[in-house]
Scaffold this motif. Structure first.
Motif, mmCIF file in Angstrom:
data_model
loop_
_atom_site.group_PDB
_atom_site.id
_atom_site.type_symbol
_atom_site.label_atom_id
_atom_site.label_comp_id
_atom_site.label_asym_id
_atom_site.label_seq_id
_atom_site.Cartn_x
_atom_site.Cartn_y
_atom_site.Cartn_z
ATOM 1 N N GLN A 150 14.170 -2.390 -5.574
ATOM 2 C CA GLN A 150 13.833 -1.210 -4.777
ATOM 3 C C GLN A 150 12.535 -0.568 -5.282
ATOM 4 O OE1 GLN A 150 17.769 0.728 -5.158
ATOM 5 N NE2 GLN A 150 17.704 0.909 -2.934
ATOM 6 N N ILE A 151 12.352 -0.535 -6.584
ATOM 7 C CA ILE A 151 11.117 0.013 -7.162
ATOM 8 C C ILE A 151 9.927 -0.856 -6.757
ATOM 9 C CG2 ILE A 151 9.873 0.439 -9.330
ATOM 10 C CD1 ILE A 151 12.692 1.161 -10.524
ATOM 11 N N ARG A 153 9.693 -2.729 -4.146
ATOM 12 C CA ARG A 153 9.479 -2.525 -2.709
ATOM 13 C C ARG A 153 8.664 -1.259 -2.471
ATOM 14 N NH1 ARG A 153 11.851 0.126 1.716
ATOM 15 N NH2 ARG A 153 11.604 -1.068 3.652
ATOM 16 N N GLU A 154 9.012 -0.167 -3.137
ATOM 17 C CA GLU A 154 8.266 1.081 -2.986
ATOM 18 C C GLU A 154 6.799 0.890 -3.374
ATOM 19 O OE1 GLU A 154 10.391 4.035 -5.240
ATOM 20 O OE2 GLU A 154 12.208 3.762 -4.034
ATOM 21 N N HIS A 155 6.556 0.150 -4.453
ATOM 22 C CA HIS A 155 5.180 -0.120 -4.885
ATOM 23 C C HIS A 155 4.437 -0.971 -3.857
ATOM 24 C CE1 HIS A 155 5.015 1.608 -8.965
ATOM 25 N NE2 HIS A 155 6.318 1.380 -8.968
ATOM 26 N N ALA A 158 3.575 1.217 -0.854
ATOM 27 C CA ALA A 158 2.485 2.148 -1.181
ATOM 28 C C ALA A 158 1.149 1.407 -1.232
ATOM 29 C CB ALA A 158 2.764 2.850 -2.505
#
Length: 170
Positions: A150-151, A153-155, A158
């Protein structure tokens, strides 16, 4: 696109796969070691199978990131490509891949040679994204990998937004 709420969730163990292959002289680069592109090909191929198994159909590579080559692979090494789903969204999945190698002629412990994370998108017969089953983490390790995915994916999202904004300005 299909409604993901109607799809039964699956654990990563349902699609986990390890492929092993002996590297020979046809796989080498000018340095005499196995070409990194050959390792990437194996990574992408195994990730595709894992994603297809999880989603019950074809999946294509949308991104390869977090790739690290840790050690060179030599002729005569047996390469083991181990892949598992670590996260699933509406139509995309993250597949974590670990590559190890040992010698064909000796009983030695495998050494880590590469790691990668790929984003695979399930597609229908017309090439459009289709729904995938949710991932059901079973173990503490599965839950940790899910949170880490999930981390990542967020990166990725962004970075994608920043690149698209930069392209519009340029």
């Amino acid at each position: 696109m299909h409604d993901t709420t109607t799809l039964a969730g699956r654990p990563s163990s349902a699609s986990h796969l390890t492929l092993s292959q002996i590297m020979d002289q046809h796989h080498t680069n000018l340095m005499g070691t196995v070409h990194g592109g050959r390792i990437l090909n194996l990574i992408d191929s195994v990730a595709g199978v894992v994603a297809a198994r999880h989603s019950d159909g074809p999946a294509v590579t949308a991104a390869i990131d977090e790739t690290a080559f840790l050690r060179a692979v030599r002729v005569g090494d047996v390469v083991h490509v181990d892949a598992r789903i670590t996260w699933a969204g509406r139509s995309s999945m993250e597949v974590a891949v670990k590559v190890t190698a040992d010698r064909w002629d000796r009983a030695v412990p495998p050494t880590d040679v590469a790691t990668a994370h790929l984003v695979m998108v399930a597609i229908d017969d017309d090439g459009h994204p289709r729904a995938v089953p949710p991932l059901l983490p079973e173990t503490d390790g599965d839950r940790r990998r899910y949170r880490e995915a999930q981390i990542r994916r967020e990166h990725r999202l962004a970075l994608r937004r920043a690149l698209l904004d930069g392209a519009e300005e340029g």
